[in-house]
Design a protein around this motif. Structure first.
Motif, PDB file in Angstrom:
ATOM      1  N   THR A 140       0.947  -1.137   0.013  1.00  0.00           N
ATOM      2  CA  THR A 140      -0.111   0.062  -0.021  1.00  0.00           C
ATOM      3  C   THR A 140       0.850   1.204  -0.048  1.00  0.00           C
ATOM      4  O   THR A 140       0.659   2.107  -0.746  1.00  0.00           O
ATOM      5  CB  THR A 140      -1.094  -0.072   1.112  1.00  0.00           C
ATOM      6  N   SER A 166       0.531   1.821  11.962  1.00  0.00           N
ATOM      7  CA  SER A 166       0.568   0.369  11.775  1.00  0.00           C
ATOM      8  C   SER A 166       1.716  -0.133  11.009  1.00  0.00           C
ATOM      9  O   SER A 166       2.528   0.458  10.333  1.00  0.00           O
ATOM     10  CB  SER A 166      -0.619   0.012  11.205  1.00  0.00           C
ATOM     11  N   HIS A 188      -0.983   9.231  15.689  1.00  0.00           N
ATOM     12  CA  HIS A 188      -1.516   7.728  15.993  1.00  0.00           C
ATOM     13  C   HIS A 188      -2.632   8.270  17.048  1.00  0.00           C
ATOM     14  O   HIS A 188      -2.768   9.484  17.502  1.00  0.00           O
ATOM     15  CB  HIS A 188      -0.452   7.026  16.497  1.00  0.00           C
ATOM     16  N   SER A 189      -2.964   7.344  17.642  1.00  0.00           N
ATOM     17  CA  SER A 189      -4.279   7.386  18.757  1.00  0.00           C
ATOM     18  C   SER A 189      -3.996   8.011  19.824  1.00  0.00           C
ATOM     19  O   SER A 189      -4.912   8.729  20.515  1.00  0.00           O
ATOM     20  CB  SER A 189      -4.934   6.058  19.073  1.00  0.00           C
ATOM     21  N   LEU A 194      -4.671  16.169  17.153  1.00  0.00           N
ATOM     22  CA  LEU A 194      -4.529  15.742  15.710  1.00  0.00           C
ATOM     23  C   LEU A 194      -4.798  16.572  14.633  1.00  0.00           C
ATOM     24  O   LEU A 194      -3.932  16.814  13.715  1.00  0.00           O
ATOM     25  CB  LEU A 194      -5.280  14.462  15.722  1.00  0.00           C
ATOM     26  N   ALA A 207      -4.372   6.920   7.557  1.00  0.00           N
ATOM     27  CA  ALA A 207      -4.614   5.627   7.323  1.00  0.00           C
ATOM     28  C   ALA A 207      -4.665   5.160   8.906  1.00  0.00           C
ATOM     29  O   ALA A 207      -4.099   4.344   9.493  1.00  0.00           O
ATOM     30  CB  ALA A 207      -3.407   4.777   7.096  1.00  0.00           C
ATOM     31  N   GLY A 209      -8.317   3.873   9.587  1.00  0.00           N
ATOM     32  CA  GLY A 209      -9.655   3.196   9.898  1.00  0.00           C
ATOM     33  C   GLY A 209     -10.615   3.558  10.593  1.00  0.00           C
ATOM     34  O   GLY A 209     -11.496   3.239  11.214  1.00  0.00           O
ATOM     35  N   ARG A 210     -10.875   5.192  10.306  1.00  0.00           N
ATOM     36  CA  ARG A 210     -11.885   5.864  11.102  1.00  0.00           C
ATOM     37  C   ARG A 210     -12.639   6.689  10.025  1.00  0.00           C
ATOM     38  O   ARG A 210     -12.249   7.705   9.584  1.00  0.00           O
ATOM     39  CB  ARG A 210     -11.018   7.008  12.153  1.00  0.00           C
ATOM     40  N   LEU A 213     -12.992  10.856   9.547  1.00  0.00           N
ATOM     41  CA  LEU A 213     -12.667  11.686  10.738  1.00  0.00           C
ATOM     42  C   LEU A 213     -11.842  12.955  10.159  1.00  0.00           C
ATOM     43  O   LEU A 213     -11.840  13.871  10.908  1.00  0.00           O
ATOM     44  CB  LEU A 213     -11.441  10.637  11.634  1.00  0.00           C
ATOM     45  N   VAL A 228      -6.109   6.381   2.694  1.00  0.00           N
ATOM     46  CA  VAL A 228      -6.039   5.083   2.786  1.00  0.00           C
ATOM     47  C   VAL A 228      -7.192   3.974   3.325  1.00  0.00           C
ATOM     48  O   VAL A 228      -7.436   2.950   3.050  1.00  0.00           O
ATOM     49  CB  VAL A 228      -4.778   4.513   3.522  1.00  0.00           C
ATOM     50  N   ASN A 231     -13.683   1.925   5.020  1.00  0.00           N
ATOM     51  CA  ASN A 231     -14.538   1.817   6.032  1.00  0.00           C
ATOM     52  C   ASN A 231     -15.914   1.495   5.301  1.00  0.00           C
ATOM     53  O   ASN A 231     -16.402   2.408   4.680  1.00  0.00           O
ATOM     54  CB  ASN A 231     -14.615   2.861   6.788  1.00  0.00           C
ATOM     55  N   GLY A 284      -6.963   1.834  -2.921  1.00  0.00           N
ATOM     56  CA  GLY A 284      -7.269   0.455  -3.315  1.00  0.00           C
ATOM     57  C   GLY A 284      -6.613  -0.339  -4.245  1.00  0.00           C
ATOM     58  O   GLY A 284      -5.873  -1.294  -4.074  1.00  0.00           O
ATOM     59  N   THR A 287      -2.742  -1.195  -4.432  1.00  0.00           N
ATOM     60  CA  THR A 287      -2.212  -2.089  -3.384  1.00  0.00           C
ATOM     61  C   THR A 287      -2.061  -3.484  -4.116  1.00  0.00           C
ATOM     62  O   THR A 287      -0.942  -4.285  -3.998  1.00  0.00           O
ATOM     63  CB  THR A 287      -3.193  -2.379  -2.105  1.00  0.00           C
TER      64      THR A 287
HETATM   65  P1  NAD Z   1      -4.538  -0.571  12.109  1.00  0.00           P
HETATM   66  O1  NAD Z   1      -5.983  -0.615  12.686  1.00  0.00           O
HETATM   67  O2  NAD Z   1      -3.614  -1.552  12.171  1.00  0.00           O
HETATM   68  O3  NAD Z   1      -3.786   1.050  12.303  1.00  0.00           O
HETATM   69  C1  NAD Z   1      -4.508   2.035  12.606  1.00  0.00           C
HETATM   70  C2  NAD Z   1      -3.565   3.095  13.181  1.00  0.00           C
HETATM   71  O4  NAD Z   1      -4.407   4.560  13.217  1.00  0.00           O
HETATM   72  C3  NAD Z   1      -3.244   2.997  14.623  1.00  0.00           C
HETATM   73  O5  NAD Z   1      -1.797   3.139  14.478  1.00  0.00           O
HETATM   74  C4  NAD Z   1      -3.782   3.928  15.541  1.00  0.00           C
HETATM   75  O6  NAD Z   1      -2.754   4.457  16.363  1.00  0.00           O
HETATM   76  C5  NAD Z   1      -3.748   4.950  14.708  1.00  0.00           C
HETATM   77  N1  NAD Z   1      -5.704   5.509  14.834  1.00  0.00           N
HETATM   78  C6  NAD Z   1      -6.826   4.896  14.939  1.00  0.00           C
HETATM   79  N2  NAD Z   1      -7.589   5.584  15.398  1.00  0.00           N
HETATM   80  C7  NAD Z   1      -7.142   7.058  15.513  1.00  0.00           C
HETATM   81  C8  NAD Z   1      -7.396   8.133  15.910  1.00  0.00           C
HETATM   82  N3  NAD Z   1      -8.849   8.351  16.303  1.00  0.00           N
HETATM   83  N4  NAD Z   1      -6.664   9.322  15.931  1.00  0.00           N
HETATM   84  C9  NAD Z   1      -5.380   9.208  15.589  1.00  0.00           C
HETATM   85  N5  NAD Z   1      -5.018   7.816  15.149  1.00  0.00           N
HETATM   86  C10 NAD Z   1      -5.836   6.890  15.205  1.00  0.00           C
HETATM   87  O7  NAD Z   1      -5.069  -0.369  10.584  1.00  0.00           O
HETATM   88  P2  NAD Z   1      -4.210  -0.192   9.138  1.00  0.00           P
HETATM   89  O8  NAD Z   1      -4.027  -1.751   8.867  1.00  0.00           O
HETATM   90  O9  NAD Z   1      -2.986   0.638   9.092  1.00  0.00           O
HETATM   91  O10 NAD Z   1      -5.176   0.167   8.159  1.00  0.00           O
HETATM   92  C11 NAD Z   1      -5.790   1.396   8.341  1.00  0.00           C
HETATM   93  C12 NAD Z   1      -7.048   1.721   7.355  1.00  0.00           C
HETATM   94  O11 NAD Z   1      -6.404   1.477   6.023  1.00  0.00           O
HETATM   95  C13 NAD Z   1      -8.077   0.597   7.492  1.00  0.00           C
HETATM   96  O12 NAD Z   1      -9.391   1.417   7.275  1.00  0.00           O
HETATM   97  C14 NAD Z   1      -7.715  -0.165   6.500  1.00  0.00           C
HETATM   98  O13 NAD Z   1      -9.008  -1.064   6.059  1.00  0.00           O
HETATM   99  C15 NAD Z   1      -7.198   0.606   5.276  1.00  0.00           C
HETATM  100  N6  NAD Z   1      -6.190  -0.206   4.252  1.00  0.00           N
HETATM  101  C16 NAD Z   1      -6.597  -0.082   3.123  1.00  0.00           C
HETATM  102  C17 NAD Z   1      -5.629  -0.512   2.209  1.00  0.00           C
HETATM  103  C18 NAD Z   1      -5.894  -0.358   0.707  1.00  0.00           C
HETATM  104  O14 NAD Z   1      -5.463  -0.917  -0.195  1.00  0.00           O
HETATM  105  N7  NAD Z   1      -6.569   0.825   0.329  1.00  0.00           N
HETATM  106  C19 NAD Z   1      -4.509  -1.211   2.557  1.00  0.00           C
HETATM  107  C20 NAD Z   1      -4.526  -1.570   3.972  1.00  0.00           C
HETATM  108  C21 NAD Z   1      -5.187  -1.143   4.918  1.00  0.00           C
END
Ligand code: NAD
Length: 308
Positions: A140, A166, A188-189, A194, A207, A209-210, A213, A228, A231, A284, A287
């Motif tokens: 990705t 991540s 990060h979280s 932020l 990236a 997954g929110r 946001l 990225v 959802n 998407g 990747t």
């Molecule tokens: P993950 O859950 O492993 O990591 C999420 C990261 O975001 C963590 O480091 C966390 O600290 C941070 N985070 C979460 N909530 C937060 C907030 N409220 N404020 C600040 N930081 C916050 O997820 P991932 O595997 O890295 O994937 C992230 C997103 O990307 C997901 O929606 C996943 O579906 C998507 N994704 C898409 C592709 C693609 O091909 N488009 C590939 C991989 C992942």
């Protein structure tokens, strides 16, 4: 109005460029081979794997899918990986994440031979990335870099902010941008303020997954925004809040009962960014294309090494 950056356009270029390389491998030795492990019954994973297998077929890469049951153990998966490690005609091994809850995913990923690690998740390859040595890069983030290059978006000297840390996306993305000479901040979280951090970005990668946001207050006017997040929204009120009551996406929601949204608010980004990747059709497609690139490169390295 902001420009949309098409992942589909970049994917098509990447796949087109791979065709002669696959042809050359077939002519010289044999087609590249990818083994996919899809453990359990995760419906999203099943779709992702189907799309990966389809991309292989279109390119002439041989693929095989292994589907151990939901109750598979760590030991069984490690044994499967070790068998695939030994097979000469397999160049790449992909373990589809997430694995069932009882499985120790890090042990399974560690078992994949680094030279067949087409996801770039093995700690050795992560180390190669960090130290700037050649090796497979996580698909990705590597795809995002290709997109920035092909749209001629300058990175050197610019301020980049990556939201998410991540191992799969956030960390490798930040390292790749740093190697391209951006000044990088990782959020990060636990990040305090932020929106304020994000607003400093000339290149913003979300990236987390929110869903949606990243609203207008996160985006510096004129920034390039890479979304990225994938959802799935099943709450109609949320779909209306994000897309607007009259939007086509809410109409689609009414037909299917769900809609995809990224981590970035689609209307706000349109107003404030200079360019952005839409969801779907942005990150998407990149990747899977980069998975194909990594598989062909693994085959080239291995077959090159065989004939040397
Ligand atoms: P993950 O859950 O492993 O990591 C999420 C990261 O975001 C963590 O480091 C966390 O600290 C941070 N985070 C979460 N909530 C937060 C907030 N409220 N404020 C600040 N930081 C916050 O997820 P991932 O595997 O890295 O994937 C992230 C997103 O990307 C997901 O929606 C996943 O579906 C998507 N994704 C898409 C592709 C693609 O091909 N488009 C590939 C991989 C992942």
């Amino acid at each position: 109005m902001a420009k949309q950056l098409s992942g589909t356009w970049v994917r098509d270029q990447l796949l087109e460029e791979l065709k002669p390389r696959v042809e050359e491998l077939r002519r010289r030795a044999r087609p590249p081979g990818l083994a996919v492990i899809l453990a359990g019954n995760n419906p999203a994973s099943q779709i992702y794997v189907r799309n990966k297998v389809k991309a292989c077929q279109e390119l002439g890469i041989l693929s095989e899918t292994h589907t151990p049951p939901e109750e598979v153990t760590t030991e069984e998966l490690v044994a499967l990986v070790e068998t695939l490690n030994k097979r000469e005609e397999i160049d790449g091994i992909l373990v589809q994440m997430p694995l069932p809850a009882q499985v120790d995913a890090s042990r399974v990923l560690l078992a994949v031979s680094p030279e067949k690690d087409v996801d770039g998740f093995h700690p050795l390859n992560m180390g190669y990335l960090l130290t700037g040595r050649p090796g497979p890069r996580a698909c990705t983030p590597a795809g995002i870099l290709e997109l920035l290059r092909r749209y001629e978006i300058p990175i050197k000297g610019r301020r980049a902010v990556v939201l998410g840390r991540s191992d799969i996306v956030g960390k490798p993305m930040a390292v790749l941008l740093m190697h391209e000479h951006a000044t990088v901040t990782i959020c990060h979280s636990r990040t305090v303020n932020l929106a304020e951090e994000a607003r400093r970005a000339e290149i913003l990668v979300a990236a987390m997954g929110r869903p949606a946001l990243v609203t207008g207050e996160f985006i510096q006017p004129g920034a390039v925004v890479i979304d990225v997040g994938i959802n799935r929204i099943t709450d109609r009120a949320e779909a209306v809040r994000i897309f607007g009551a009259e939007s086509e996406r809410v109409q689609a929601f009414d037909r299917t009962g769900s809609v995809l949204v990224g981590d970035v608010h689609p209307r706000d980004v349109e107003e404030k960014a200079s360019a952005y990747t839409p969801v779907p059709g942005g990150v998407g497609p990149l990747t899977i294309a980069m998975l194909m690139v990594n598989t062909v490169e693994a085959a080239e390295r291995r077959l090159g090494a065989c004939s040397a």
